[in-house]
Structure formats: C-alpha cells, structure tokens
Design an enzyme around this catalytic site. Structure first.
Site, short mmCIF file in Angstrom:
data_model
loop_
_atom_site.label_atom_id
_atom_site.label_comp_id
_atom_site.label_asym_id
_atom_site.label_seq_id
_atom_site.Cartn_x
_atom_site.Cartn_y
_atom_site.Cartn_z
N ASP A 1 0.77 -1.22 0.12
CA ASP A 1 0.05 0.07 0.03
C ASP A 1 0.81 1.25 0.09
O ASP A 1 0.77 2.18 0.75
CB ASP A 1 -0.79 -0.06 1.29
CG ASP A 1 -1.94 -1.09 1.16
OD1 ASP A 1 -2.33 -1.47 -0.04
OD2 ASP A 1 -2.52 -1.40 2.32
N ASP B 1 -5.59 4.22 -1.89
CA ASP B 1 -5.69 3.36 -0.60
C ASP B 1 -4.29 2.91 -0.40
O ASP B 1 -3.88 1.94 -0.71
CB ASP B 1 -6.65 2.06 -1.05
CG ASP B 1 -6.68 1.11 0.06
OD1 ASP B 1 -6.56 1.57 1.16
OD2 ASP B 1 -7.19 -0.13 -0.07
C1 GCO Z 1 -6.22 -4.00 2.10
C2 GCO Z 1 -7.56 -3.43 1.40
C3 GCO Z 1 -8.42 -2.39 2.23
C4 GCO Z 1 -9.52 -2.21 1.51
C5 GCO Z 1 -10.35 -1.38 2.45
C6 GCO Z 1 -11.92 -1.12 1.86
O1 GCO Z 1 -6.13 -3.62 3.32
O2 GCO Z 1 -5.62 -4.68 1.55
O3 GCO Z 1 -7.20 -2.88 0.27
O4 GCO Z 1 -7.52 -1.38 2.35
O5 GCO Z 1 -9.56 -1.54 0.41
O6 GCO Z 1 -10.56 -2.22 3.56
O7 GCO Z 1 -12.51 -2.20 2.20
MN MN Z 2 -8.02 -1.42 -1.21
MN MN Z 3 -4.24 -3.11 0.02
#
Ligand code: GCO
Ligand code: MN
Ligand code: MN
Length: 391
Positions: A258, A292
């Site tokens: 992320d 995200d």
């Molecule tokens: C993760 C996911 C989450 C989701 C979020 C929305 O942590 O791998 O990407 O970030 O996108 O929980 O439901």
């Molecule tokens: Mn996500």
């Molecule tokens: Mn993710």
C-alpha cells in the site's frame, strides 16, 4: 502552486484509514497518534483532495451507543460542510473483530453470517447518510488456511447469498448506491476467495442484481498475484464495471505494501493513468481517483501530508506525460492501426460466405512474420516521455 497541484476537479479521495494509518504492523507498535476524523477532513481539504472515504468503524467505534454514533456523525458532517468535502464511497469493517476470524459472509457459523449482514446494513445506512454513492466490499477474512474447513463452492454460494441479500436491502430502501467488489489473493488469510479482479467480474455475472455491482481493483492486490494491473482495469472498463479504483504502489512478490501512488513500477503507473484518462482516445474513467495507501512507518504527521500530496502530484504528472506521449507524432505513427479494407470486414460477424472468403485469402505467413514491429523504439519513446526528456 504549479500545474500539478491537485484541485477538487481531479476527484482525488483518501480513506480515513489511509492517512490515519498509525504505522502499526505485525512486528511493531504504532509510530503515529490516531487523527480525529474531522481533523483529517480539514487537512485533506487543505492538500487539495475532493473527498474522504471510510469504513463504519473508522468513524464510529465498534459497539458505540446510538447517541454516541449520532453525535460523531453530526460533527463529521459539520467538518465536511466546513471544508467542502464529500464522502463518495463507504465500506464495512468485516475483518477487525475476532468474530470474523474465519470469515464474515462465508463463515460456517450462521450467527457470524447474520452478524455480518446486520453490520453491513448499518454501515450502508451510515454511508448513505453521508452521501456515498459507491459501497465497497473487500472480503479480507473470506478465505482459509486449513482449506478442508469448507467446500470453496459453498463459500462462493454464501458470498452470492450475502450480496443478493444486500442488493435487495439497498433496493428496498430506495438508496442510490452501487456495489464495488475488491479482490485480493491473500493477506490476512492464507488464501482469499475470488483472488483477482477477473474472478470478481465473473462472479458478478451470477448475481441477481448484477447491474448494480461492479469492481474496485487495487494496484497492490493485482501485483501480489503477479498480474499486470492495467489489464485488469481495462477488462473492467470494457465491461462497464469499473465503479471505483484503489490506487497505490507495490513491489511484486511482497506483502500488501500500500505504498504512495507511483512510487514503484512507474511504467505501470504511467500506463494505468493513460488508460484511466483516455489519452489514447478511448473512454475516460469518470469515477473517484481513490488512494488506498499509507505513509512509510518512518514518518511523523508532516510526512503523512507529504505522502498524500505525493500521491496526487504523481497522478497529475503522469497524466500530463501520457497526454504528451499520445500526442507525439512518432508515437502515433508507431501505434497507428494497420488497416486492410479487403480483410477487416471478414474478421467479425460470422457468415458462411465470410468463412469461404477468409479461406481464399492468399496470406504469406513468412513474409507477414518477417516485418519487425518497432516496439523497442515505441517503448524507448515511452521511457523518454516518462523520464522528462521528450514532450
Ligand atoms: C487492504 C484493502 C483494504 C480495503 C479497504 C476497503 O487492506 O488490503 O485494500 O484497504 O480496500 O478495507 O474495504
Ligand atoms: Mn483496497
Ligand atoms: Mn491493499
């Protein structure tokens, strides 16, 4: 201020859980203090974001009383209106509480499945109250380690039952809300059901109200499966199913990192922005550009806002680079479609006559194969645009 500073027209969004990430990981404690949701709204607005997204429990702590919930929501709405921010997307935390340790909608225990539906209906009400038009489903705990625990076909059927039920709920309430399903191959489970966007696209076709369900692909997740993200996004767009997108960055073969958008595999990020913005001439994605992702664990709060601005700036820089690339005459010449008026009409819409004519075509395979396609030059042109020495 420069041309890459984000504005509301760019439709950039972040989750409360993204900039609010405290840096806790399986090996270490939080390195940053939690940020109050109204404060996040203010700071994101200052950074140039358009909206903010949330899980139910990012805003209203699990187990809050109705009165506490209403007070929190009132303050949050005031912050949204003070700072001209919206909530385009909402979702449910179906992974944090221990009750979900073996899944939510796919759990073997009917009490767990019932609790997951109850929690999601409440969270949908909250999202709609805040103005959300898209509702994301990420089944982080819907999976297995001891795979003999349930027939995976039963897990799929239970997921279908849950989504059909919740589509029914949204329709019954007359909510203007669409669902977007997010795939991930693993983490936190050893294996998660529906591991890629392609799996989700097929599953959607089996749902009762399939028109209100699309996908929410994430850069990191498709990369974890070793797949090219832009191909998954392209398939979703072509099917009219790209309802939302989770932008971030990821090194292939790692845990779900992320990272700040565009900070790894810049070439893939470039191709993605090119696709979303339609700079080749194809349709443009009109939905929110959601990040995200979260800041490195090395950062204090200032680093979090550096991270947020970085995601948005990189997106805008790549957009300008993609526009220049697709306007470059040398590029256009190399990717101009090869047309053959004698052959093209024969290639689609089967008739017996077309099949006969196709068989009669005199095509010399060796001569056709001998032509070099100049993709080395094309890719180098792309690199030079990307590296800023051209365009
Ligand atoms: C993760 C996911 C989450 C989701 C979020 C929305 O942590 O791998 O990407 O970030 O996108 O929980 O439901
Ligand atoms: Mn996500
Ligand atoms: Mn993710």
């Amino acid at each position: 201020m420069d041309a890459f500073n984000p504005t509301k027209d760019d439709r950039f969004t972040f989750g409360l859980w993204t900039v609010g990430n405290t840096g806790r990981d399986p090996f270490g404690d939080a390195v940053r203090k939690p940020l109050a949701p109204p404060y996040v709204v203010k700071k994101l607005a200052e950074c140039g974001a358009w909206g903010v997204n949330l899980h139910d429990n990012d805003l209203v702590p699990f187990g809050s009383s109705a009165a506490t919930r209403d007070a929190i929501v009132r303050d949050f709405k005031a912050a949204l209106s003070d700072h001209g921010m919206c909530v385009p997307m909402a979702t449910t935390n179906l992974f944090g509480h221990p009750i979900f340790k073996d899944g939510a909608f796919s759990s073997n225990d009917p009490k767990v499945r019932a609790f997951a539906l109850k929690k999601t209906m409440d969270a949908i009400d909250l999202g709609v109250e805040l103005g959300a038009k898209i509702y994301v489903f990420w089944g982080g705990r819907e999976g297995a380690e001891a795979d003999a625990c349930r027939d995976p076909r039963v897990a799929i059927q239970r997921m279908r039952d849950a989504l059909d039920f919740l589509c029914g709920y949204v329709r019954d309430q007359n909510y203007d809300l669409k669902f977007a399903l997010e795939a991930k191959p693993n983490e936190p489970r050893g294996d998660i059901y529906f591991p890629t966007t392609g799996h989700m696209l097929h599953f959607i076709e089996t749902l009762h109200h399939k028109d209100m369900v699309g996908v929410n692909p994430e850069v990191a997740h498709e990369n974890m499966a070793g797949l090219p993200f832009q191909h998954a996004v392209a398939q979703a767009m072509e099917a009219g199913k790209l309802f939302h997108i989770d932008l971030n960055a990821q090194k292939i073969g790692r845990y779900d990192q992320d990272l700040r958008f565009g900070s790894e595999d810049v070439k893939q990020a470039f191709l993605l922005v090119r696709l979303l913005e339609g700079t080749t001439g194809g349709p443009r994605y009109a939905g929110p550009r959601h990040f995200d992702a979260h800041a490195y664990r090395t950062e204090d709060e200032d680093g979090v806002w550096d991270f947020a601005r970085g995601c948005m700036r990189t997106y805008k820089i790549l957009k300008v680079r993609a526009q220049a690339f697709d306007a470059d005459p040398s590029v256009r010449e190399l990717i101009a479609p090869t047309k053959d008026p004698a052959i093209d009409p024969l290639l689609s819409g089967y008739t017996r006559d077309k099949a006969t004519k196709l068989r009669q075509l005199a095509i010399d395979p060796d001569a056709t194969a001998a032509r070099g396609l100049r993709y080395e030059r094309l890719d180098q042109l792309m690199m030079e645009h990307l590296l800023g020495v051209r365009g």
